[in-house]
Design a protein around this motif. Sequence first.
Motif, PDB file in Angstrom:
ATOM      1  N   LYS A   1      43.368  35.596  49.697  1.00 45.18           N
ATOM      2  CA  LYS A   1      42.274  36.344  49.080  1.00 45.18           C
ATOM      3  C   LYS A   1      42.682  37.197  47.881  1.00 45.18           C
ATOM      4  O   LYS A   1      41.989  37.237  46.877  1.00 45.18           O
ATOM      5  CB  LYS A   1      41.608  37.225  50.139  1.00 45.18           C
ATOM      6  CG  LYS A   1      40.373  37.932  49.662  1.00 45.18           C
ATOM      7  CD  LYS A   1      39.726  38.724  50.773  1.00 45.18           C
ATOM      8  CE  LYS A   1      38.452  39.376  50.287  1.00 45.18           C
ATOM      9  NZ  LYS A   1      37.774  40.103  51.344  1.00 45.18           N
ATOM     10  N   ASN A   2      43.813  37.879  47.948  1.00 49.07           N
ATOM     11  CA  ASN A   2      44.175  38.808  46.881  1.00 49.07           C
ATOM     12  C   ASN A   2      44.924  38.166  45.713  1.00 49.07           C
ATOM     13  O   ASN A   2      45.339  38.855  44.786  1.00 49.07           O
ATOM     14  CB  ASN A   2      44.977  39.989  47.441  1.00 49.07           C
ATOM     15  CG  ASN A   2      46.298  39.575  48.050  1.00 49.07           C
ATOM     16  OD1 ASN A   2      46.550  38.399  48.263  1.00 49.07           O
ATOM     17  ND2 ASN A   2      47.135  40.545  48.367  1.00 49.07           N
TER      18      ASN A   2
ATOM     19  N   ILE B   1      43.271  32.714  42.695  1.00 48.56           N
ATOM     20  CA  ILE B   1      42.189  32.452  43.651  1.00 48.56           C
ATOM     21  C   ILE B   1      40.913  33.151  43.189  1.00 48.56           C
ATOM     22  O   ILE B   1      39.827  32.571  43.212  1.00 48.56           O
ATOM     23  CB  ILE B   1      42.565  32.927  45.069  1.00 48.56           C
ATOM     24  CG1 ILE B   1      43.685  32.074  45.646  1.00 48.56           C
ATOM     25  CG2 ILE B   1      41.352  32.943  45.997  1.00 48.56           C
ATOM     26  CD1 ILE B   1      43.311  30.658  45.994  1.00 48.56           C
ATOM     27  N   LYS B   2      41.046  34.390  42.753  1.00 50.09           N
ATOM     28  CA  LYS B   2      39.877  35.138  42.277  1.00 50.09           C
ATOM     29  C   LYS B   2      39.220  34.425  41.102  1.00 50.09           C
ATOM     30  O   LYS B   2      37.993  34.315  41.033  1.00 50.09           O
ATOM     31  CB  LYS B   2      40.281  36.558  41.877  1.00 50.09           C
ATOM     32  CG  LYS B   2      40.660  37.422  43.065  1.00 50.09           C
ATOM     33  CD  LYS B   2      41.166  38.785  42.620  1.00 50.09           C
ATOM     34  CE  LYS B   2      41.674  39.585  43.807  1.00 50.09           C
ATOM     35  NZ  LYS B   2      42.305  40.847  43.395  1.00 50.09           N
TER      36      LYS B   2
ATOM     37  N   ARG C   1      37.450  31.265  42.462  1.00 53.77           N
ATOM     38  CA  ARG C   1      36.236  31.631  43.192  1.00 53.77           C
ATOM     39  C   ARG C   1      35.132  32.064  42.227  1.00 53.77           C
ATOM     40  O   ARG C   1      33.971  31.673  42.384  1.00 53.77           O
ATOM     41  CB  ARG C   1      36.532  32.753  44.188  1.00 53.77           C
ATOM     42  CG  ARG C   1      37.386  32.291  45.355  1.00 53.77           C
ATOM     43  CD  ARG C   1      37.749  33.423  46.271  1.00 53.77           C
ATOM     44  NE  ARG C   1      36.579  33.786  47.076  1.00 53.77           N
ATOM     45  CZ  ARG C   1      36.601  34.647  48.061  1.00 53.77           C
ATOM     46  NH1 ARG C   1      37.718  35.277  48.370  1.00 53.77           N
ATOM     47  NH2 ARG C   1      35.509  34.909  48.749  1.00 53.77           N
TER      48      ARG C   1
ATOM     49  N   PHE D   1      35.687  29.325  51.579  1.00 56.61           N
ATOM     50  CA  PHE D   1      37.027  29.819  51.264  1.00 56.61           C
ATOM     51  C   PHE D   1      37.814  29.952  52.561  1.00 56.61           C
ATOM     52  O   PHE D   1      37.370  30.570  53.519  1.00 56.61           O
ATOM     53  CB  PHE D   1      36.964  31.166  50.541  1.00 56.61           C
ATOM     54  CG  PHE D   1      38.325  31.733  50.254  1.00 56.61           C
ATOM     55  CD1 PHE D   1      39.192  31.082  49.382  1.00 56.61           C
ATOM     56  CD2 PHE D   1      38.759  32.893  50.865  1.00 56.61           C
ATOM     57  CE1 PHE D   1      40.458  31.590  49.127  1.00 56.61           C
ATOM     58  CE2 PHE D   1      40.016  33.407  50.617  1.00 56.61           C
ATOM     59  CZ  PHE D   1      40.872  32.749  49.743  1.00 56.61           C
TER      60      PHE D   1
ATOM     61  N   ASP E   1      41.198  31.425  53.918  1.00 53.57           N
ATOM     62  CA  ASP E   1      42.317  32.319  53.649  1.00 53.57           C
ATOM     63  C   ASP E   1      43.432  32.015  54.646  1.00 53.57           C
ATOM     64  O   ASP E   1      43.253  32.183  55.848  1.00 53.57           O
ATOM     65  CB  ASP E   1      41.854  33.774  53.781  1.00 53.57           C
ATOM     66  CG  ASP E   1      42.897  34.781  53.340  1.00 53.57           C
ATOM     67  OD1 ASP E   1      44.103  34.554  53.590  1.00 53.57           O
ATOM     68  OD2 ASP E   1      42.513  35.806  52.755  1.00 53.57           O
TER      69      ASP E   1
ATOM     70  N   LYS F   1      44.223  35.102  56.888  1.00 52.42           N
ATOM     71  CA  LYS F   1      43.160  35.517  57.807  1.00 52.42           C
ATOM     72  C   LYS F   1      42.765  34.396  58.770  1.00 52.42           C
ATOM     73  O   LYS F   1      42.607  34.616  59.967  1.00 52.42           O
ATOM     74  CB  LYS F   1      41.938  35.962  57.000  1.00 52.42           C
ATOM     75  CG  LYS F   1      40.772  36.422  57.825  1.00 52.42           C
ATOM     76  CD  LYS F   1      39.604  36.808  56.933  1.00 52.42           C
ATOM     77  CE  LYS F   1      38.340  36.945  57.738  1.00 52.42           C
ATOM     78  NZ  LYS F   1      37.152  36.912  56.910  1.00 52.42           N
TER      79      LYS F   1
END
Length: 114
Positions: free
Chosen positions: A8-9, A13-14, A17, A29, A31, A34
């Motif tokens: 995610k971070n 990826i950001k 997305r 998505f 992760d 997670k």
Amino acid sequence: MTTLFGIKNCDTIKKARNWLTAQNIEFTFHDYRKDGLEAEWLNKAEQALGWEQMLNKRGTTFRQLSDEQKQNINKDNAMKLMLEHPAMIKRPILFHKDSYFIGFKPDQYSEVFA
């Protein structure tokens, strides 16, 4: 179904997305940290992309390996390391229409979704 795999971070990826959202492309998505990582998925992605393409040698996790581990890297131990340390997988990996794509470049994604 379209799935974007990564962490995610991660800045890349950001970007991916944001691009998908801006193009109104529905995606899921996943992760690694997670949601976890399954050996079956890793093997399928490796068959499509190749372990050398998937292994992120620039990342902190890889650089923290011993010199011996780095020098003796092969498919078997690379797959084991990626399963144990998903941050060692290059990001993002996109799964769309039964195909895998690695990395993010707007032009590449435009072609994939054309």
